[in-house]
Write an enzyme that holds these catalytic residues in place. Structure first.
Site, PDB file in Angstrom:
ATOM      1  CG  HIS A  64      20.715  36.148  65.862  1.00 19.42           C
ATOM      2  ND1 HIS A  64      21.316  36.829  64.832  1.00 19.42           N
ATOM      3  CD2 HIS A  64      20.112  37.111  66.632  1.00 19.42           C
ATOM      4  CE1 HIS A  64      21.096  38.127  64.983  1.00 19.42           C
ATOM      5  NE2 HIS A  64      20.359  38.324  66.048  1.00 19.42           N
TER       6      HIS A  64
ATOM      7  CG  HIS B  11      23.158  40.358  69.367  1.00 18.76           C
ATOM      8  ND1 HIS B  11      22.470  41.409  69.929  1.00 18.76           N
ATOM      9  CD2 HIS B  11      22.390  39.917  68.350  1.00 18.76           C
ATOM     10  CE1 HIS B  11      21.328  41.570  69.290  1.00 18.76           C
ATOM     11  NE2 HIS B  11      21.252  40.689  68.313  1.00 18.76           N
TER      12      HIS B  11
ATOM     13  CD  GLU C 266      22.937  42.534  65.743  1.00 15.38           C
ATOM     14  OE1 GLU C 266      22.716  41.408  65.255  1.00 15.38           O
ATOM     15  OE2 GLU C 266      22.023  43.318  66.046  1.00 15.38           O
TER      16      GLU C 266
HETATM   17  C1  GLA Z   1      19.014  41.217  65.899  1.00 16.55           C
HETATM   18  C2  GLA Z   1      17.808  41.174  65.067  1.00 16.55           C
HETATM   19  C3  GLA Z   1      16.670  41.721  65.830  1.00 16.55           C
HETATM   20  C4  GLA Z   1      16.487  40.962  67.122  1.00 16.55           C
HETATM   21  C5  GLA Z   1      17.729  41.002  67.918  1.00 16.55           C
HETATM   22  C6  GLA Z   1      17.603  40.164  69.165  1.00 16.55           C
HETATM   23  O1  GLA Z   1      19.457  42.497  66.089  1.00 16.55           O
HETATM   24  O2  GLA Z   1      17.954  41.864  63.858  1.00 16.55           O
HETATM   25  O3  GLA Z   1      15.514  41.646  65.058  1.00 16.55           O
HETATM   26  O4  GLA Z   1      16.211  39.626  66.841  1.00 16.55           O
HETATM   27  O5  GLA Z   1      18.796  40.542  67.141  1.00 16.55           O
HETATM   28  O6  GLA Z   1      16.450  40.439  69.877  1.00 16.55           O
END
Ligand code: GLA
Length: 352
Positions: A114, A187, A316
């Site tokens: 991210h 997100h 996402e």
């Molecule tokens: C995304 C990732 C997860 C986790 C979330 C935040 O969805 O794929 O593994 O890191 O973000 O907690």
């Protein structure tokens, strides 16, 4: 119903004194979104239930402090935030582009996640109010060359707009002055019961995706695109999230390979008690369906709600994880002569 509107208020301050604003958008049809200039976070999203009663369908906090607290930083859930430069994972925080090696922070086990230590979720965006044809908010951020290890000065603009048919439309645009990689998403964690149910296991989900990207034990794709048929990943017809989650070690946190291309319906969720539905439309090739597996009751959000395991789920929209290292995946490279643009819409309705 009232007129569509957009208003601004103070949301708080960062430790360095930067002021953060919170914009409230309404579409006059019962949808209301609140969006923070910090992280471009959708903090509140009110949508009507089957009786027309509004309820807040996303996880988050009432003030910026909630997003800055130690407990929040520790948990790292990215509630409602804009994610970049690269949403999801890049193997071992390394990739090469045009013969040049780049090294990024490894902030998720051995991998980069991210956007790194201070991604787009943790910066203050410049805001501009739009009123035509519907209330909207344009957020702009210029990411310096080398920020978080990524090449090129990247100018990103994201427009959040409410549509007359209860959609929250997110339009992303970006340009760069040097070749770079990019994977933008939002997100948000949804719970369509609006707090009536502590988890989302009873939500029925449908994903228009015949395959998913198989991952290794650090959640990096192996390269295999496996048919979902006959597995707990098969949401081609609606299934409650909780029905087969026990058969997926750790819970759902995977990228589905979406059928079709262009802007199309890719997912539908339905919460039977409230009757609320969520439809997701996107032009992206993949979606990470994450079932809130890492939420552990350490955070108390709006309305005094304790966010335990599976309190919300994310859809996402994205390019596949680790695309910069997987030449057979659709490219995430952006070059100076190109304009990146992408649209995702979360549309709310009801069904009895
Ligand atoms: C995304 C990732 C997860 C986790 C979330 C935040 O969805 O794929 O593994 O890191 O973000 O907690």
């Amino acid at each position: 119903m009232s007129q569509p509107s957009i208003t601004a208020a103070e949301f708080g301050q960062l430790p360095d004194g930067q002021a953060v604003q919170l914009f409230t958008l309404t579409n006059g049809q019962g949808l209301e979104a609140r969006i923070s200039t910090y992280g471009g976070i959708v903090t509140h999203l009110l949508a009507p239930d089957k009786n027309g009663q509004p309820g807040d369908v996303v996880l988050g906090f009432d003030s910026v402090e909630g997003y800055l607290s130690e407990a929040y930083q520790e948990a790292g859930p990215y509630f409602g935030a804009l994610i970049g430069r690269y949403g999801n994972r890049i193997r071992e925080g390394r990739f090469s582009l045009d013969g040049q090696e780049y090294t990024l922070a490894t902030n998720n086990g051995p991998n980069h996640l991210h956007g790194g230590l201070k991604g787009f979720d943790k910066v203050v965006w410049q805001a501009e109010v739009l009123v035509d044809p519907m209330p909207g908010l344009r957020l702009t951020y210029i990411s310096a060359n080398g920020e978080e290890g990524y090449p090129g000065t990247l100018t990103v603009s994201v427009v959040y707009m409410l549509t007359p048919d209860n959609g929250l439309r997110i339009s992303y645009a970006a340009t760069t002055d040097q070749a770079t990689v990019l994977n933008l998403t939002n997100h948000s964690y949804f719970n369509l019961s609006a707090g009536a149910s502590a988890d989302v296991l009873g939500h029925e989900l449908q994903l228009h995706a015949g395959r998913y990207t198989v991952v290794d034990d650090t959640l990096i794709p192996t390269g295999e695109l496996r048919p979902v048929a006959g597995s707990p990943f098969d949401f081609s017809s609606p299934h409650a999230i909780g029905t087969r989650i026990g058969d997926v070690p750790g819970g759902y946190d995977h990228n589905w390979v979406l059928d079709g291309e262009d802007f199309r319906l890719v997912a539908t969720a339905h919460e039977p008690t409230s009757g609320r539905t969520l439809e997701v439309y996107t032009d992206q090739p993949g979606v990470q369906f994450y079932s809130g597996n890492f939420l552990a009751g350490t955070l108390t959000g709006k309305h005094g709600t304790v966010y335990g395991k599976h309190a919300g789920f994310c859809l996402e929209t994205q390019h596949f994880p680790d695309s910069p290292n997987q030449p057979e995946f659709t490219s995430t490279v952006l070059r100076p002569e190109e304009l990146f643009s992408s649209v995702t819409e979360y549309r709310f309705g009801v069904k009895s």
